[in-house]
Write a protein that holds these residues in place. Structure first.
Motif, PDB file in Angstrom:
ATOM      1  N   THR A  93       0.795  -1.238   0.000  1.00 49.71           N
ATOM      2  CA  THR A  93       0.000   0.000   0.000  1.00 49.71           C
ATOM      3  C   THR A  93       0.827   1.288   0.000  1.00 49.71           C
ATOM      4  O   THR A  93       0.303   2.357   0.269  1.00 49.71           O
ATOM      5  CB  THR A  93      -0.996   0.093   1.188  1.00 49.71           C
ATOM      6  N   VAL A 142      -0.476   3.332  -5.153  1.00 52.67           N
ATOM      7  CA  VAL A 142      -1.816   2.900  -5.582  1.00 52.67           C
ATOM      8  C   VAL A 142      -1.782   2.364  -7.009  1.00 52.67           C
ATOM      9  O   VAL A 142      -1.158   2.962  -7.882  1.00 52.67           O
ATOM     10  CB  VAL A 142      -2.833   4.064  -5.525  1.00 52.67           C
ATOM     11  N   LEU A 163      -7.952   1.683   0.340  1.00 52.08           N
ATOM     12  CA  LEU A 163      -7.823   2.173   1.717  1.00 52.08           C
ATOM     13  C   LEU A 163      -7.323   3.611   1.741  1.00 52.08           C
ATOM     14  O   LEU A 163      -6.524   4.016   0.900  1.00 52.08           O
ATOM     15  CB  LEU A 163      -6.857   1.294   2.509  1.00 52.08           C
ATOM     16  N   LYS A 164      -7.809   4.360   2.723  1.00 49.50           N
ATOM     17  CA  LYS A 164      -7.394   5.763   2.842  1.00 49.50           C
ATOM     18  C   LYS A 164      -7.142   6.115   4.308  1.00 49.50           C
ATOM     19  O   LYS A 164      -7.681   5.467   5.209  1.00 49.50           O
ATOM     20  CB  LYS A 164      -8.511   6.677   2.317  1.00 49.50           C
ATOM     21  N   GLY A 165      -6.346   7.152   4.489  1.00 48.85           N
ATOM     22  CA  GLY A 165      -6.184   7.770   5.807  1.00 48.85           C
ATOM     23  C   GLY A 165      -5.859   6.804   6.927  1.00 48.85           C
ATOM     24  O   GLY A 165      -4.942   6.013   6.830  1.00 48.85           O
ATOM     25  N   LEU A 171      -5.714   3.106   6.227  1.00 47.67           N
ATOM     26  CA  LEU A 171      -4.498   2.756   5.511  1.00 47.67           C
ATOM     27  C   LEU A 171      -3.332   2.611   6.487  1.00 47.67           C
ATOM     28  O   LEU A 171      -2.579   1.630   6.453  1.00 47.67           O
ATOM     29  CB  LEU A 171      -4.202   3.854   4.479  1.00 47.67           C
ATOM     30  N   ALA A 172      -3.202   3.599   7.371  1.00 46.16           N
ATOM     31  CA  ALA A 172      -2.124   3.559   8.352  1.00 46.16           C
ATOM     32  C   ALA A 172      -2.260   2.313   9.234  1.00 46.16           C
ATOM     33  O   ALA A 172      -1.277   1.606   9.477  1.00 46.16           O
ATOM     34  CB  ALA A 172      -2.133   4.820   9.207  1.00 46.16           C
ATOM     35  N   ASP A 173      -3.487   2.056   9.687  1.00 40.78           N
ATOM     36  CA  ASP A 173      -3.695   0.888  10.536  1.00 40.78           C
ATOM     37  C   ASP A 173      -3.363  -0.401   9.805  1.00 40.78           C
ATOM     38  O   ASP A 173      -2.785  -1.323  10.381  1.00 40.78           O
ATOM     39  CB  ASP A 173      -5.146   0.841  11.038  1.00 40.78           C
TER      40      ASP A 173
END
Ligand SMILES: Nc1ncnc2c1ncn2[C@@H]1O[C@H](COP(=O)(O)OP(=O)(O)OP(=O)(O)O)[C@@H](O)[C@H]1O
Ligand SMILES: [Mg+2]
Lengths: 597, 252
Positions: B59, B62, B78-80, B83-85
């Motif tokens: 990730t 993209v 995934l975003k924000g 995504l980090a998680d």
């Protein structure tokens, strides 16, 4: 060929060069502004009214010179670190060390020269705007002040070129001693120094001792006189430096090992701060001193600003008295912001001034409530008998008849029958001398023209206002001017030091992004990291000022009176700088979450 | 028995460059899956798109088109925070350049993924000790990266990739900067962990020796999967020979 390579080198790291050049321009600009005041002896003599002002300025100058040296040396380390890799590359490609050396020295001196010339121009601009603004705000008249001052230009240019030449020579010897391969791999050196508890404890104790001596010296300025200043300067600088290097590292390491650190990015942030603070000891010391000086200067400036109205109020209950108002004077008086206004008749016969008792019964004369020693500027309206007793010894009432030796009150008919020179007196108290100073000046000038009185015979608070402004206005102006200049210097120092460290942090935050640290956490970490770098010197600076104000006890009633407000205002300006730095830094450092975005 | 794959890649495409600029298609129609506990290698000449592929899977970038499912989750959208998680919890990444934070000790570097999830301190301490034992770096924990050798650094990096028990471990030439002895140690460790803990590993490599530790190898050329090679119970030495042979045919 080499020139071409050098230009490409500059192009590649354009942003870093902009940061470096901007920092140097601002610092030389401020140096110029300070020099244009400090070495302008006519200006200091004409405006300070206090004999030690010239020495204070000289000490300030010396201090600023030291700060500038630190700043320039840091700038050159940064410059060398930027160029090192290129120089190594040139040498690998076969350039002679001598040629590289010449190139480097030329580059460095050129940078210093260009930066200081632009800085001087900037300084002239800022100085004109700032001084105009202050003149208007404070209502002071300053003599012999000019934003364009030749000797200061020469001094600034000389100092910068000499400092850069020195720095170039130092860099050169460093460069010549370093093997080529090492030049190519400067980025990855170890940055962590282990904690040495005994040495640090010793440094902390020594630092506190130095600070204590410095603060004591300032508090004892009455007995130590001028020697207090150099003592305080040396010990406080040294003490701050020692304390920084000793305590911060230890404290941060302790927090890092504690339970607190194990949450989210805290370990990282603490390590960043630790790493920064150690690398920044010199610059943070400078900043805390600058902060103290700026805040001190502004506090003192504001102290004088506050002091003038108090002193004016204690001189007289009224602002001006107008004798036999002409239509023109009446027109001017209408423009005043009047607090109260009375009018009385006066008859001068021989060396006696006569007044009509009934007039004072009808509209009592507001008089200073307490005699000289206990005078606190309060005004009171006494009953007629009491007034008559007090009037003959009251300075503000006596000032209404400066040429008479006696004062007598008559009843209505006696007064009306009296022969002699008849005058109509209009007595006015305004809300603020500063606000109405232009109109007051015109009325006073007109009165002087008509009655040929010396200025200070006119009486009233306004004459005191003019006197004190001449005496203290210069000091006040210097305080504000220098305070703002120091603040700018301080901010530029810290801001550019922090921004120039961004390159290394870019890598770190990139790593964090890859292992799944959210943008929010990264931004938070930057707030904490950069914010701390601003807060530490700020707090130390405030402490320095609180002690440093002791020095002004001989000059001001109460130097601490409004220090809280000054600190608040100052912190707001300082906070604005911190915020600006943090936002810029964030933009430089926090990577986008994904590459193609 | 049919198990759902940990990684499922379908019709993946990556084009570099914005619409109006010069465009370059780095990956074309990539399809493959990684089963639980599988050790998969990705090989190919320089510029063939290996890093690009791994960046899409982890990730960091993209895709232009296609889908990537990891642990039954579509990751390309995934975003924000999600995504980090995802990065912090599902993926353990080992980088060629170690990617250690030089201002933190080895222990602090390894704890970072757990701190990010606010794991209690006592658990963190235990987890770090455990993974350090497995990777034999227990006595290096209080050193800073600058005080470690390349091989030690990479083992610390591996420990950080493993400590939070991610769904998959990915590495982009993790042995690239190591000498052959350290490289071999790291590969031994990775295959041990892969076997004992049943974590799938996805390894990009140039080097046939490293590749011989894998169960299966995907060969990429010009952005397409050209060939697949399975170990099928062969000894490592024999598989190594087979890889060399395969690379030989590629070069012609
Ligand atoms: N950000 C980018 N913008 C444009 N093109 C890129 C970008 N990143 C990679 N490419 C191109 O995509 C192709 C694949 O690159 P990639 O990095 O995936 O290769 P690789 O297989 O990892 O090579 P190596 O073995 O050398 O690491 C290359 O031709 C490269 O030039
Ligand atoms: Mg690659």
């Amino acid at each position: 060929m080499l020139l071409k390579l050098a230009i490409t080198g500059i192009k590649q790291r354009f942003r870093d060069y902009v940061v470096l050049l901007m920092g140097l321009i601002i610092s030389s600009g401020i140096f110029y502004i300070f020099a244009s005041l400090a070495i302008n002896t006519d200006f200091i003599k004409a405006n300070s009214g206090i004999s030690i002002a010239a020495q204070v300025f000289m000490f300030g100058m010396v201090l600023l010179l030291i700060i500038t040296m630190v700043y320039v040396s840091y700038a050159n380390t940064f410059l060398l670190s930027m160029r090192q890799h290129d120089y190594g590359l040139f040498m690998m490609l076969g350039a002679k060390k001598q040629n590289i050396g010449v190139l480097m020295v030329l580059e460095t001196i050129l940078l210093g020269g260009v930066a200081s010339i632009i800085g001087i121009i900037l300084g002239i601009g800022v100085s004109s705007v700032l001084s105009q603004f202050l003149f208007n705000q404070l209502g002071v008249t300053i003599h012999h002040f000019s934003p364009i001052y030749g000797p200061a230009m020469i001094d600034t240019l000389t100092v910068y070129v000499v400092l850069f030449a020195l720095a170039a020579v130092l860099n050169l010897s460093k460069l010549m001693r370093t093997p080529v391969l090492k030049l190519l791999h400067v980025e990855d050196e170890a940055t962590n120094v282990r904690v040495r508890p005994v040495l640090q404890a010793l440094a902390a104790v020594l630092g506190i001792a130095c600070l204590a001596i410095g603060y004591y010296a300032m508090a004892q300025i009455m007995t130590l006189q001028l020697t207090a200043i150099p003592i305080a300067l040396v010990t406080i600088t040294l003490g701050t430096y020692l304390l920084f290097s000793a305590i911060i590292g230890g404290v941060l390491t302790a927090i890092r090992k504690s339970r607190f650190a194990a949450k989210r990015l805290r370990t990282f942030t603490l390590a960043q701060i630790n790493f920064r603070v150690r690398g920044y000891t010199r610059i943070l010391t400078v900043v805390s001193l600058l902060f103290a000086m700026a805040l001190g200067a502004i506090s003192v400036g504001a102290g004088f600003q506050r002091q003038i109205p108090t002193m004016v109020a204690s001189i007289s209950s009224y602002t001006i008295s107008i004798k036999d108002e002409t239509p023109n004077e009446a027109k001017l008086a209408k423009q005043l912001h009047v607090k109260w206004q009375k009018s009385y008749q006066q008859t001068i016969q021989g060396d006696t001034a006569y007044y009509n008792e009934a007039a004072f019964a009808k509209q009592p004369f507001p008089m200073l409530a307490n005699p000289a020693a206990k005078n606190d500027g309060r005004v009171k309206q006494f009953s007629l008998p009491e007034f008559k007793k007090k009037a003959i010894i009251s300075s503000d009432f006596l000032a209404l008849s400066p040429t008479s030796n006696h004062i007598r009150f008559l009843n209505n008919s006696d007064f009306n029958n009296l022969k002699g020179q008849k005058h109509q007196l209009t007595i006015i108290r305004v809300h603020s001398n500063v606000q109405d100073r232009k109109v007051l000046e015109k009325i006073t000038a007109s009165q002087q023209r008509r009655f040929h009185e010396p200025f200070f015979n006119l009486g009233g608070g306004y004459s005191g206002f003019v006197l004190f402004n001449n005496l203290f206005g210069g000091l006040e102006f210097m305080g504000f001017f220098l305070g703002i200049a120091f603040l700018a210097m301080l901010a530029s120092c810290l801001m550019f030091k922090i921004l120039s460290g961004a390159n290394k942090d870019v890598v770190r935050y990139n790593m964090l992004n890859r292992i799944g640290v959210s943008q929010r956490l990264m931004k938070q970490a930057i707030w904490q990291e950069v914010g701390t770098l601003f807060i530490i010197p700020g707090v130390l600076g405030i402490i320095d000022v609180l002690f440093g104000l002791q020095m002004f006890k001989p000059l001001l009633y109460n130097p601490y009176e409004i220090v809280g407000w000054t600190i608040l205002g100052f912190c707001m300006l300082y906070g604005l700088y911190a915020w600006l730095t943090i936002s810029l830094y964030r933009r430089l450092v926090v990577p986008p979450m994904q590459l193609s975005k | 028995m049919q198990t759902t794959p940990i990684v499922d890649v379908k019709n993946l495409q990556k084009i570099y460059g914005a619409k109006k600029e010069k465009q370059y298609e780095a990956l074309t129609d990539i399809n493959f899956a990684v089963a639980p506990g599988e050790f998969v290698g990705i090989m190919g000449p320089s510029g063939s798109g290996k890093t690009t592929l791994l960046n899409l899977l982890s990730t960091l970038d993209v895709p232009t088109a296609g889908s990537v499912r990891i642990n039954n989750q579509e990751v390309s959208h995934l975003k924000g925070k999600q995504l980090a998680d995802f990065r912090a919890q599902q993926v353990g990444f080992i980088f060629q350049d170690f990617n250690l934070l030089e201002s933190l000790t080895a222990r602090e570097n390894i704890s970072l993924p757990l701190s990010l999830q606010d794991v209690p301190r006592s658990k963190t301490v235990a987890a770090v000790e455990e993974v350090a034992q497995t990777l034999s770096i227990a006595d290096l924990l209080d050193k800073y990266p600058a005080e470690l050798s390349g091989g030690q650094k990479q083992r610390v990096a591996a420990a950080r990739a493993l400590v939070h028990h991610p769904a998959i471990i990915m590495g982009d030439e993790p042995t690239g900067a190591l000498d052959s002895k350290s490289a071999r140690e790291l590969l031994d460790l990775l295959s041990n962990i892969n076997q004992q803990q049943n974590v799938p590993v996805l390894l990009v490599t140039h080097d046939p020796f490293s590749a011989s530790f894998c169960d299966r190898i995907l060969f990429i050329q010009d952005g397409r999967i050209k060939q697949e090679l399975s170990r099928q119970g062969q000894a490592r030495k024999d598989f190594y020979g087979q890889i060399l042979e395969q690379l030989g045919t590629f070069e012609q």
